[in-house]
Write a protein that holds these residues in place. Structure first.
Motif, PDB file in Angstrom:
ATOM      1  N   ASN A  53      22.173  57.356  13.663  1.00  0.00           N
ATOM      2  CA  ASN A  53      23.205  58.366  13.407  1.00  0.00           C
ATOM      3  C   ASN A  53      24.209  57.869  12.373  1.00  0.00           C
ATOM      4  OD1 ASN A  53      22.249  60.277  15.309  1.00  0.00           O
ATOM      5  ND2 ASN A  53      23.250  59.149  16.966  1.00  0.00           N
ATOM      6  N   VAL A  69      28.475  58.363  11.270  1.00  0.00           N
ATOM      7  CA  VAL A  69      29.784  58.797  11.767  1.00  0.00           C
ATOM      8  C   VAL A  69      30.706  59.047  10.576  1.00  0.00           C
ATOM      9  CG1 VAL A  69      31.833  58.140  13.093  1.00  0.00           C
ATOM     10  CG2 VAL A  69      29.557  57.541  13.942  1.00  0.00           C
ATOM     11  N   TYR A  82      31.932  58.030  21.098  1.00  0.00           N
ATOM     12  CA  TYR A  82      30.637  58.071  20.410  1.00  0.00           C
ATOM     13  C   TYR A  82      29.436  57.993  21.351  1.00  0.00           C
ATOM     14  CZ  TYR A  82      26.628  56.993  17.574  1.00  0.00           C
ATOM     15  OH  TYR A  82      25.363  57.024  17.032  1.00  0.00           O
ATOM     16  N   ALA A 116      26.609  60.887  21.306  1.00  0.00           N
ATOM     17  CA  ALA A 116      25.268  60.546  20.825  1.00  0.00           C
ATOM     18  C   ALA A 116      24.204  60.802  21.887  1.00  0.00           C
ATOM     19  CB  ALA A 116      25.234  59.082  20.386  1.00  0.00           C
ATOM     20  N   MET A 166      22.900  64.360  21.813  1.00  0.00           N
ATOM     21  CA  MET A 166      22.278  64.851  20.581  1.00  0.00           C
ATOM     22  C   MET A 166      20.763  64.886  20.733  1.00  0.00           C
ATOM     23  SD  MET A 166      24.687  62.790  17.839  1.00  0.00           S
ATOM     24  CE  MET A 166      23.799  63.345  16.380  1.00  0.00           C
ATOM     25  N   VAL A 215      27.974  62.384  13.608  1.00  0.00           N
ATOM     26  CA  VAL A 215      29.050  62.538  14.594  1.00  0.00           C
ATOM     27  C   VAL A 215      30.350  62.571  13.799  1.00  0.00           C
ATOM     28  CG1 VAL A 215      30.269  61.506  16.535  1.00  0.00           C
ATOM     29  CG2 VAL A 215      27.770  61.348  16.410  1.00  0.00           C
ATOM     30  N   SER A 250      29.207  66.956  16.779  1.00  0.00           N
ATOM     31  CA  SER A 250      28.038  66.414  16.095  1.00  0.00           C
ATOM     32  C   SER A 250      27.157  67.530  15.573  1.00  0.00           C
ATOM     33  CB  SER A 250      27.236  65.526  17.053  1.00  0.00           C
ATOM     34  OG  SER A 250      26.672  66.306  18.110  1.00  0.00           O
TER      35      SER A 250
END
Length: 233
Positions: free
Chosen positions: A189, A191, A205, A209, A212, A218, A226
């Motif tokens: 991912n 950020v 986070y 996550a 997701m 994110v 996100s």
């Protein structure tokens, strides 16, 4: 002076002479010298690297090590700046244990084909590293010392699980937001965040996550949400 007083003085002199003789004999014997050296407390340094920096070996006098412990520690710091201090202890009478107290490594930067470690306070060490070491983030775009010091302090405040998942941190400032950051995570991912609030927001986070369904972004810059990479947002 009484005979008793003379006898006491004579005994004291003989005792002192005996102590001096024993001490001199000890210094001349193998028992006074270091037999084995071990190192504890190293994280990013090698044990032999520390031993070489101290210049201690099996010919070093144990008593000399303890009498010179501060100067040995200072000399080692000059050669290995990540070493904050050293202390020593003996084991089995002749074995020496070096306890190393290191400054915390907070990441790496890449310059001119090499990586360099960044320690507490944003200080960049001069030792060249061919490939990244440890599970530390790589910083990009933080050219000023003050910027590097600030971002490493921000990273230091991340939760442990987030630190271990952080791969790269980029200075992604814009005219609209000069505090904007982009962070690549080891889980795939990315950020987007604001340096003024990211230290507090990164605790969210892991939870975001985990919900997701696809790898994506994110966004913590303003709120906390996100979206997948292929979403048009």
């Amino acid at each position: 002076m009484s005979k008793k007083r003379k006898s006491v003085d004579k005994s004291l002199i003989i005792s002192l002479i005996a102590i001096v003789i024993i001490f001199i004999a000890y210094l001349g014997s193998p028992l006074s010298k270091v037999r084995n050296i071990s190192v504890k407390g190293v994280n990013d340094l090698g044990a032999q690297q520390v031993i070489d920096a101290t210049e201690l070996n099996d010919n070093s006098l144990l008593i000399g090590v303890f009498l010179r412990k501060n100067s040995i520690s200072n000399k080692t710091h000059e050669k290995l700046p990540s070493v904050k201090s050293l202390d020593f202890q003996t084991k089995n009478f002749r074995d020496l244990v070096i306890n190393v107290h290191e400054y915390q490594t907070l990441g790496l930067i890449y310059k001119h084909g090499y990586y360099y470690r960044i320690i507490t306070g944003g200080k960049v060490l001069s030792n060249k590293i061919k490939a990244p070491i440890g599970n530390y983030p790589i910083y990009s775009g933080f050219d000023k010392k003050s910027q590097l010091k600030k971002i490493t302090e921000i990273y230091r405040q991340f939760p442990a699980s987030v630190k271990n998942n952080t791969s790269e941190i980029y200075n992604a400032h814009t005219k609209v937001n000069p505090y904007r950051l982009k962070i690549d995570m080891n889980d795939g991912n990315k950020v987007i965040a604001d340096s003024r609030t990211v230290a507090k927001k990164m605790k969210y986070y892991p939870g975001i996550a985990s919900q997701m369904k696809q790898k994506g972004v994110v966004d913590l810059e303003v709120g906390a949400y996100s979206y997948a990479f292929d979403d048009k947002k």
